[in-house]
Design a protein around this motif. Sequence first.
Motif, PDB file in Angstrom:
ATOM      1  N   ALA A  39       0.830  -1.207   0.000  1.00 28.54           N
ATOM      2  CA  ALA A  39       0.000   0.000   0.000  1.00 28.54           C
ATOM      3  C   ALA A  39       0.860   1.249   0.000  1.00 28.54           C
ATOM      4  CB  ALA A  39      -0.934  -0.005   1.211  1.00 28.54           C
ATOM      5  N   ALA A  40       1.931   1.247   0.801  1.00 25.71           N
ATOM      6  CA  ALA A  40       2.824   2.404   0.842  1.00 25.71           C
ATOM      7  C   ALA A  40       3.512   2.610  -0.495  1.00 25.71           C
ATOM      8  CB  ALA A  40       3.861   2.217   1.944  1.00 25.71           C
ATOM      9  N   LEU A  41       3.936   1.520  -1.123  1.00 24.54           N
ATOM     10  CA  LEU A  41       4.604   1.615  -2.415  1.00 24.54           C
ATOM     11  C   LEU A  41       3.649   2.120  -3.487  1.00 24.54           C
ATOM     12  CD1 LEU A  41       7.244   1.006  -3.988  1.00 24.54           C
ATOM     13  CD2 LEU A  41       6.336  -1.292  -4.402  1.00 24.54           C
ATOM     14  N   LEU A  42       2.419   1.604  -3.486  1.00 25.41           N
ATOM     15  CA  LEU A  42       1.435   2.028  -4.482  1.00 25.41           C
ATOM     16  C   LEU A  42       1.086   3.505  -4.314  1.00 25.41           C
ATOM     17  CD1 LEU A  42      -0.927  -1.075  -4.446  1.00 25.41           C
ATOM     18  CD2 LEU A  42       0.588  -0.374  -6.312  1.00 25.41           C
ATOM     19  N   LEU A  43       0.949   3.938  -3.050  1.00 26.92           N
ATOM     20  CA  LEU A  43       0.633   5.344  -2.807  1.00 26.92           C
ATOM     21  C   LEU A  43       1.754   6.244  -3.315  1.00 26.92           C
ATOM     22  CD1 LEU A  43      -0.910   7.719  -1.625  1.00 26.92           C
ATOM     23  CD2 LEU A  43       0.058   7.149   0.613  1.00 26.92           C
ATOM     24  N   ARG A  44       2.991   5.871  -3.037  1.00 28.37           N
ATOM     25  CA  ARG A  44       4.117   6.693  -3.486  1.00 28.37           C
ATOM     26  C   ARG A  44       4.163   6.778  -5.011  1.00 28.37           C
ATOM     27  NH1 ARG A  44       8.038   8.722  -0.724  1.00 28.37           N
ATOM     28  NH2 ARG A  44       7.574   7.351   1.041  1.00 28.37           N
ATOM     29  N   MET A  45       3.944   5.663  -5.683  1.00 27.91           N
ATOM     30  CA  MET A  45       3.972   5.668  -7.147  1.00 27.91           C
ATOM     31  C   MET A  45       2.821   6.490  -7.717  1.00 27.91           C
ATOM     32  SD  MET A  45       5.127   1.731  -7.904  1.00 27.91           S
ATOM     33  CE  MET A  45       5.162   1.964  -9.686  1.00 27.91           C
ATOM     34  N   GLY A  46       1.648   6.406  -7.077  1.00 30.57           N
ATOM     35  CA  GLY A  46       0.530   7.226  -7.522  1.00 30.57           C
ATOM     36  C   GLY A  46       0.806   8.713  -7.352  1.00 30.57           C
ATOM     37  N   ARG A  47       1.421   9.084  -6.221  1.00 32.25           N
ATOM     38  CA  ARG A  47       1.772  10.484  -5.988  1.00 32.25           C
ATOM     39  C   ARG A  47       2.801  10.968  -7.004  1.00 32.25           C
ATOM     40  NH1 ARG A  47       4.594  10.946  -1.230  1.00 32.25           N
ATOM     41  NH2 ARG A  47       3.822  12.983  -0.600  1.00 32.25           N
ATOM     42  N   TRP A  48       3.826  10.169  -7.235  1.00 27.43           N
ATOM     43  CA  TRP A  48       4.856  10.548  -8.202  1.00 27.43           C
ATOM     44  C   TRP A  48       4.278  10.670  -9.611  1.00 27.43           C
ATOM     45  CZ3 TRP A  48       9.764   7.127  -6.835  1.00 27.43           C
ATOM     46  CH2 TRP A  48      10.307   7.601  -5.634  1.00 27.43           C
ATOM     47  N   GLY A  49       3.413   9.721  -9.988  1.00 29.34           N
ATOM     48  CA  GLY A  49       2.841   9.770 -11.333  1.00 29.34           C
ATOM     49  C   GLY A  49       2.016  11.018 -11.565  1.00 29.34           C
ATOM     50  N   LEU A  50       1.174  11.382 -10.577  1.00 30.98           N
ATOM     51  CA  LEU A  50       0.323  12.568 -10.723  1.00 30.98           C
ATOM     52  C   LEU A  50       1.159  13.835 -10.803  1.00 30.98           C
ATOM     53  CD1 LEU A  50      -2.372  14.024 -10.736  1.00 30.98           C
ATOM     54  CD2 LEU A  50      -2.482  13.752  -8.247  1.00 30.98           C
ATOM     55  N   ALA A  51       2.131  13.980  -9.893  1.00 30.37           N
ATOM     56  CA  ALA A  51       2.975  15.176  -9.912  1.00 30.37           C
ATOM     57  C   ALA A  51       3.792  15.260 -11.194  1.00 30.37           C
ATOM     58  CB  ALA A  51       3.901  15.171  -8.694  1.00 30.37           C
ATOM     59  N   GLY A  52       4.349  14.119 -11.636  1.00 32.48           N
ATOM     60  CA  GLY A  52       5.171  14.120 -12.851  1.00 32.48           C
ATOM     61  C   GLY A  52       4.373  14.420 -14.101  1.00 32.48           C
ATOM     62  N   ALA A  53       3.134  13.941 -14.157  1.00 32.74           N
ATOM     63  CA  ALA A  53       2.308  14.185 -15.342  1.00 32.74           C
ATOM     64  C   ALA A  53       2.002  15.667 -15.503  1.00 32.74           C
ATOM     65  CB  ALA A  53       1.022  13.378 -15.240  1.00 32.74           C
ATOM     66  N   LEU A  54       1.655  16.339 -14.410  1.00 36.62           N
ATOM     67  CA  LEU A  54       1.364  17.765 -14.506  1.00 36.62           C
ATOM     68  C   LEU A  54       2.629  18.572 -14.796  1.00 36.62           C
ATOM     69  CD1 LEU A  54      -1.296  18.174 -11.687  1.00 36.62           C
ATOM     70  CD2 LEU A  54      -1.642  18.324 -14.148  1.00 36.62           C
ATOM     71  N   ALA A  55       3.766  18.111 -14.260  1.00 36.25           N
ATOM     72  CA  ALA A  55       5.024  18.771 -14.604  1.00 36.25           C
ATOM     73  C   ALA A  55       5.335  18.624 -16.089  1.00 36.25           C
ATOM     74  CB  ALA A  55       6.165  18.200 -13.766  1.00 36.25           C
ATOM     75  N   ALA A  56       4.977  17.490 -16.683  1.00 34.75           N
ATOM     76  CA  ALA A  56       5.243  17.260 -18.107  1.00 34.75           C
ATOM     77  C   ALA A  56       4.416  18.162 -19.007  1.00 34.75           C
ATOM     78  CB  ALA A  56       4.976  15.795 -18.451  1.00 34.75           C
ATOM     79  N   LEU A  57       3.265  18.636 -18.510  1.00 39.00           N
ATOM     80  CA  LEU A  57       2.437  19.517 -19.331  1.00 39.00           C
ATOM     81  C   LEU A  57       3.059  20.899 -19.511  1.00 39.00           C
ATOM     82  CD1 LEU A  57      -1.211  18.773 -18.160  1.00 39.00           C
ATOM     83  CD2 LEU A  57      -0.171  18.237 -20.372  1.00 39.00           C
ATOM     84  N   VAL A  58       3.905  21.320 -18.573  1.00 42.75           N
ATOM     85  CA  VAL A  58       4.508  22.656 -18.685  1.00 42.75           C
ATOM     86  C   VAL A  58       5.385  22.770 -19.928  1.00 42.75           C
ATOM     87  CG1 VAL A  58       6.038  24.316 -17.571  1.00 42.75           C
ATOM     88  CG2 VAL A  58       4.331  23.082 -16.211  1.00 42.75           C
ATOM     89  N   PRO A  59       6.369  21.875 -20.168  1.00 42.90           N
ATOM     90  CA  PRO A  59       7.147  21.993 -21.403  1.00 42.90           C
ATOM     91  C   PRO A  59       6.326  21.720 -22.654  1.00 42.90           C
ATOM     92  CG  PRO A  59       7.726  19.980 -20.255  1.00 42.90           C
ATOM     93  CD  PRO A  59       6.880  20.787 -19.315  1.00 42.90           C
TER      94      PRO A  59
END
Length: 285
Positions: A196-216
């Motif tokens: 559960a901890a691993l899945l939560l961390r990956m979900g958090r990273w994926g969401l933050a990284g996806a929105l960061a990718a929209l900037v460039p």
Amino acid sequence: MAALGIPLALLLGAAADLVASFVRSEARLRPVLAFRAELRRALTRREPTSLLAGLGAGAALLGAGLITAAAIGASPGDPGLLMLALALAVVGSHLAASERVTRPAAARARARALESALVYAGAAAGLGALFLRWRADDLTAVWGAGEILGFPLAVGPAAAAIGQALALLAVAAAAGLLTPLETEPPRGRHRRPAAAALLLRMGRWGLAGALAALVPAFAVGFDLVEGGDAPAFARWAGVALVASAVVGAIWGALDRLGPRLRLRASVPALLAASAAAVVLVSVGR
């Protein structure tokens, strides 16, 4: 094509989390070390986790992968699909965080979910302003206009350029506000199950990284399908890393605020910035 975007979203999200941990004054490399410990625990221990948490993390990574793939031209990039993917990523990441073992954590999760609904509206307005800026119905049209007219922020009336800058900032701030908190104690009987901890961390990273990718995607653009060259990708990656650092700084600063201050100050500021971006872009068209 989502499979192509997921690793990139995770890398950008991990970079953002590293910056956020520095802003939070946490131990050096804490997110990476915690990820390694959670992965080791998940592989070596049999700790039950809920099906809901697994499905939530899968949905979050799928949504994040679709957004990131669109940001490099590997999947459709029209506004409707981007917003559906973002909704999938947000809902999924909060489902991944739903495996709670303490009542205070459950209360914080409910408050964060309400906050996310408001922030999602602000992110939608910010993305709408970015597409409105170029009168485009997908990212490919935005990149075509950028190739003809030059660097987007330097093109057109000043009001439109300021509106686009505000919209990009709103998208970056939304990443910090939408990402679920780590609300469980890392040790003791209230510690999350390893998976559960691993899945939560990956979900958090994926969401933050996806929105960061929209900037460039809106600032410089890179179309993988049309054969973008190495220098173009390097330029895209450089802006993406800077965007990840900004996302991480906002993320860490917001995590230092109390829930009430976040809801009363940060969320209205994001909504105001998104609304101002729409107005400025409309005036400067």
